[in-house]
Design an enzyme around this catalytic site. Structure first.
Site, PDB file in Angstrom:
ATOM      1  N   ASP A  85      -7.260  11.573  11.414  1.00 18.10           N
ATOM      2  CA  ASP A  85      -6.907  11.043  10.103  1.00 18.10           C
ATOM      3  C   ASP A  85      -7.850   9.936   9.667  1.00 18.10           C
ATOM      4  OD1 ASP A  85      -4.760  12.598   9.483  1.00 18.10           O
ATOM      5  OD2 ASP A  85      -3.239  11.143  10.110  1.00 18.10           O
TER       6      ASP A  85
ATOM      7  N   GLU B 267      13.015 -11.340  -8.225  1.00 20.12           N
ATOM      8  CA  GLU B 267      11.835 -12.190  -8.009  1.00 20.12           C
ATOM      9  C   GLU B 267      11.500 -12.346  -6.535  1.00 20.12           C
ATOM     10  OE1 GLU B 267       9.770 -13.271 -10.374  1.00 20.12           O
ATOM     11  OE2 GLU B 267      11.077 -12.079 -11.672  1.00 20.12           O
TER      12      GLU B 267
ATOM     13  N   ARG C 119       4.510   8.584  12.026  1.00 26.05           N
ATOM     14  CA  ARG C 119       3.573   9.657  12.383  1.00 26.05           C
ATOM     15  C   ARG C 119       2.677   9.280  13.552  1.00 26.05           C
ATOM     16  NH1 ARG C 119       0.862  12.346   8.721  1.00 26.05           N
ATOM     17  NH2 ARG C 119      -1.245  12.142   9.503  1.00 26.05           N
TER      18      ARG C 119
ATOM     19  N   PRO D 164       4.941  -8.659  -1.377  1.00 23.82           N
ATOM     20  CA  PRO D 164       3.520  -8.571  -1.731  1.00 23.82           C
ATOM     21  C   PRO D 164       2.701  -9.734  -1.176  1.00 23.82           C
ATOM     22  CG  PRO D 164       4.849  -9.128  -3.661  1.00 23.82           C
ATOM     23  CD  PRO D 164       5.802  -8.834  -2.548  1.00 23.82           C
TER      24      PRO D 164
END
Ligand code: SAH
Length: 244
Positions: A168, A115, A153, A88
């Site tokens: 898209d 963690e 893709r 993250p």
């Protein structure tokens, strides 16, 4: 393109890769996806991949040795790979980044758990730290699948219809216009009349304006980086947009 996924849960990937676009691309040998069980690179009887954090605190941290060893073995094998740590704290994956990654021949994706991963792996062993969004998952496995789907893709031949990625959302920095299919009236809800007009120029204009309007409504910050012409800007101004 080859994806190597380094994980303590290799079976996590069995079913998600069995359907849809990714499966077809694997069958067509455009994609190859391998899972690498991190526990195969441990030396103790319990096949330990995590330990308590130095300095104290909650939770466990992924040990550096098994990841280091797995990467060493993988990198000895051609083709050359870009090593990505899912985290993250990483750079945010967006469509432009997916497009860049789709140019490469091989990605090694490291999935953290607990963690996270001992910081020395990030410091010494990876090329890119990548996040799939500003929220915290319990492991990198789902993030790895997100990367695989978003990147694959964009590889030529993966989507059945070559043009479908071009329209898209995000491809030109805007969200995609609304799509409708049969029936024309469902529960009394009608589709926009313009789509039945057969007038391709009018339809194109309507779609462009819908894209602009939706982007302004939902994700106005995208407009500052989108490819806009004079007409787009005029239309957006009529909605109340001011370029920042
Ligand atoms: N304590 C860490 C979070 C660990 S979550 C922190 O606050 O930064 C456990 C693992 O899940 C991470 O090592 C990573 O591999 C994965 N993960 C969690 N959220 C993610 C995200 N948004 N993008 C990519 N990987 C993520």
């Amino acid at each position: 393109m080859l994806f190597d996924i380094v994980t303590i849960f290799p079976h996590f990937f069995d079913s998600p890769l069995k359907d849809g676009v990714v499966r077809r691309a694997i069958e067509a040998a455009i994609l190859k996806i391998r899972t690498v069980d991190l526990r195969d690179f441990t030396t103790d009887r319990h096949r330990t991949t995590d330990d308590r954090p130095f300095g104290g605190g909650e939770g466990m941290v992924m040990k550096p040795e098994p990841i280091y060893k797995a990467l060493k073995v993988l990198k000895e094998e051609p083709p050359e790979a870009r090593v990505i740590l899912l985290s993250p704290r990483g750079k945010l994956l967006d469509q432009a980044m997916a497009g860049e990654l789709a140019q490469l021949g091989r990605l090694i994706l490291i999935c953290g758990r607990y963690e996270g991963v001992d910081e020395r792996i990030r410091e010494h062993c990876i090329d890119l730290e990548l996040s799939v969004g500003d929220y915290v998952l319990s492991g990198g496995e789902i993030a790895a699948l997100v990367v695989i789907e978003a990147v694959s893709r964009l590889i030529p031949g993966v989507l059945g219809c070559e043009s479908s990625a071009e329209n898209d959302s995000f491809s030109d920095g805007l969200l995609e216009f609304p799509q409708y299919t049969r029936p024309r009236i469902f529960k009394g809800w009608e589709i926009p009349e313009v789509l039945m007009s057969g007038d391709h120029a009018r339809i194109a204009k309507w779609r462009r304006e819908q894209s602009l309007g939706l982007t302004y409504e939902q994700r106005p910050e995208l407009l500052n980086r989108a490819k806009l012409d004079e007409k787009d800007i005029k239309y957006l101004r009529s909605l109340g947009w001011e370029k920042s």
